[in-house]
Design a protein around this motif. Sequence first.
Motif, PDB file in Angstrom:
ATOM      1  N   SER A 105       2.568  -1.354   5.468  1.00  0.00           N
ATOM      2  CA  SER A 105       3.970  -1.675   4.844  1.00  0.00           C
ATOM      3  C   SER A 105       3.719  -1.758   3.514  1.00  0.00           C
ATOM      4  O   SER A 105       5.257  -2.255   2.893  1.00  0.00           O
ATOM      5  CB  SER A 105       4.399  -2.838   5.479  1.00  0.00           C
ATOM      6  OG  SER A 105       4.069  -2.580   7.237  1.00  0.00           O
ATOM      7  N   ARG A 114       6.483  -0.803   0.490  1.00  0.00           N
ATOM      8  CA  ARG A 114       6.365   0.729   0.805  1.00  0.00           C
ATOM      9  C   ARG A 114       6.938   1.333   2.097  1.00  0.00           C
ATOM     10  O   ARG A 114       7.057   2.376   1.899  1.00  0.00           O
ATOM     11  CB  ARG A 114       4.500   1.349   0.785  1.00  0.00           C
ATOM     12  CG  ARG A 114       4.233   2.785   0.336  1.00  0.00           C
ATOM     13  CD  ARG A 114       2.984   3.021   0.853  1.00  0.00           C
ATOM     14  NE  ARG A 114       2.191   2.530   2.303  1.00  0.00           N
ATOM     15  CZ  ARG A 114       2.513   3.802   3.154  1.00  0.00           C
ATOM     16  NH1 ARG A 114       3.551   4.748   2.763  1.00  0.00           N
ATOM     17  NH2 ARG A 114       2.406   3.581   4.687  1.00  0.00           N
ATOM     18  N   ASP A 115       6.568   0.615   3.483  1.00  0.00           N
ATOM     19  CA  ASP A 115       7.356   1.176   4.219  1.00  0.00           C
ATOM     20  C   ASP A 115       7.803   0.274   4.887  1.00  0.00           C
ATOM     21  O   ASP A 115       7.239  -0.309   6.598  1.00  0.00           O
ATOM     22  CB  ASP A 115       6.095   2.268   5.129  1.00  0.00           C
ATOM     23  CG  ASP A 115       6.765   2.790   6.459  1.00  0.00           C
ATOM     24  OD1 ASP A 115       7.739   3.200   6.574  1.00  0.00           O
ATOM     25  OD2 ASP A 115       5.900   3.220   7.339  1.00  0.00           O
ATOM     26  N   GLY A 117      10.567   0.251   7.456  1.00  0.00           N
ATOM     27  CA  GLY A 117      11.300   0.536   8.017  1.00  0.00           C
ATOM     28  C   GLY A 117       9.636   1.043   9.551  1.00  0.00           C
ATOM     29  O   GLY A 117      10.696   0.632  10.540  1.00  0.00           O
ATOM     30  N   SER A 118       8.810   0.484   8.783  1.00  0.00           N
ATOM     31  CA  SER A 118       7.817   0.708   9.778  1.00  0.00           C
ATOM     32  C   SER A 118       7.829  -1.567  10.471  1.00  0.00           C
ATOM     33  O   SER A 118       7.533  -1.953  11.579  1.00  0.00           O
ATOM     34  CB  SER A 118       6.194   1.018   9.232  1.00  0.00           C
ATOM     35  OG  SER A 118       6.282  -0.528   7.935  1.00  0.00           O
ATOM     36  N   ARG A 147      11.597  -7.636   8.499  1.00  0.00           N
ATOM     37  CA  ARG A 147      11.765  -7.150   7.621  1.00  0.00           C
ATOM     38  C   ARG A 147      12.496  -8.158   6.415  1.00  0.00           C
ATOM     39  O   ARG A 147      11.626  -8.255   5.159  1.00  0.00           O
ATOM     40  CB  ARG A 147      12.882  -6.040   7.801  1.00  0.00           C
ATOM     41  CG  ARG A 147      13.117  -5.267   5.953  1.00  0.00           C
ATOM     42  CD  ARG A 147      13.747  -3.990   6.311  1.00  0.00           C
ATOM     43  NE  ARG A 147      13.261  -3.041   7.435  1.00  0.00           N
ATOM     44  CZ  ARG A 147      14.345  -2.537   8.470  1.00  0.00           C
ATOM     45  NH1 ARG A 147      15.617  -2.623   7.881  1.00  0.00           N
ATOM     46  NH2 ARG A 147      13.415  -2.073   9.838  1.00  0.00           N
ATOM     47  N   TYR A 188      -2.267   0.518   0.708  1.00  0.00           N
ATOM     48  CA  TYR A 188      -1.792   1.280  -1.097  1.00  0.00           C
ATOM     49  C   TYR A 188      -1.467   1.236  -2.595  1.00  0.00           C
ATOM     50  O   TYR A 188      -1.492  -0.159  -2.303  1.00  0.00           O
ATOM     51  CB  TYR A 188      -0.312   1.931  -0.029  1.00  0.00           C
ATOM     52  CG  TYR A 188      -0.455   2.773   0.933  1.00  0.00           C
ATOM     53  CD1 TYR A 188      -0.732   3.916   0.580  1.00  0.00           C
ATOM     54  CD2 TYR A 188      -0.599   1.844   2.413  1.00  0.00           C
ATOM     55  CE1 TYR A 188      -0.786   4.669   2.250  1.00  0.00           C
ATOM     56  CE2 TYR A 188      -0.930   3.308   3.489  1.00  0.00           C
ATOM     57  CZ  TYR A 188      -0.349   5.004   2.941  1.00  0.00           C
ATOM     58  OH  TYR A 188      -0.596   4.992   4.392  1.00  0.00           O
ATOM     59  N   TRP A 213       2.853   6.944  -3.829  1.00  0.00           N
ATOM     60  CA  TRP A 213       1.875   6.467  -3.393  1.00  0.00           C
ATOM     61  C   TRP A 213       0.442   6.806  -2.825  1.00  0.00           C
ATOM     62  O   TRP A 213       0.658   7.963  -1.830  1.00  0.00           O
ATOM     63  CB  TRP A 213       2.325   5.674  -1.997  1.00  0.00           C
ATOM     64  CG  TRP A 213       3.389   4.570  -1.729  1.00  0.00           C
ATOM     65  CD1 TRP A 213       4.685   5.086  -2.118  1.00  0.00           C
ATOM     66  CD2 TRP A 213       3.511   3.353  -2.795  1.00  0.00           C
ATOM     67  NE1 TRP A 213       5.856   3.899  -2.659  1.00  0.00           N
ATOM     68  CE2 TRP A 213       4.956   2.035  -2.690  1.00  0.00           C
ATOM     69  CE3 TRP A 213       2.080   2.561  -2.709  1.00  0.00           C
ATOM     70  CZ2 TRP A 213       5.239   1.383  -2.908  1.00  0.00           C
ATOM     71  CZ3 TRP A 213       2.428   1.354  -2.814  1.00  0.00           C
ATOM     72  CH2 TRP A 213       3.929   0.362  -2.723  1.00  0.00           C
TER      73      TRP A 213
END
Length: 200
Positions: free
Chosen positions: A116, A128-129, A131-132, A138, A189, A197
């Motif tokens: 993430s 990075r993510d 949405g996960s 979040r 990452y 990325w």
Amino acid sequence: MRKLLICIAIATLTALVGCVTINVYFPEAAAQKAADQFIGNVLDDSGAAPASGKEAKPQPAPGHQPSASLLDLVIPAAHAADAPDLQIRTPETDAIRARMKTRFGGQLKALFDAGSAGFTTDGLVALRDAGSLAAGQRAQADALVREENNDRDALYRAIAVANGHPEWEPRIRETFAQGWVQRALPGWYYQDASGAWKRK
């Protein structure tokens, strides 16, 4: 005639010494070593990979003294910058390191492990993510990354100021950015030079 030659020689030497500018350059090797030690301390509990070893600079043979030039005799500090040291331990940087280590020992490592979060090209951390993550996670992750980046910005600035060269901050940031990636665990990452990325 002899006095005239001596006067000319002294005047020439004085002019040369007056024109000598001792450049204060960024101590890249010292910065890399300091960054590696700092990063290693922060990531130790996370099991992060050690940085790839670099060959040590060959040391002169015992008893061997390098020859001195005329400039060294006139300006003894001319070679003082050949092996500069970079001051990285201050009360401020120690406090920053402790906070960063606590974060990495807890929730921040979990974000990296899940993919993430990742390291950015400017020595910071980014989601990075996002949405996960669940909505509640979040907001917590955003706050965690913001705290981490505030400390990172303060760290790079504090190191530059502690060494009397605030203008070194971008170079220190760049050196640390490379160090974070080198020490990253497989699967974490990071951003490449173009900002894309990549997974280690």
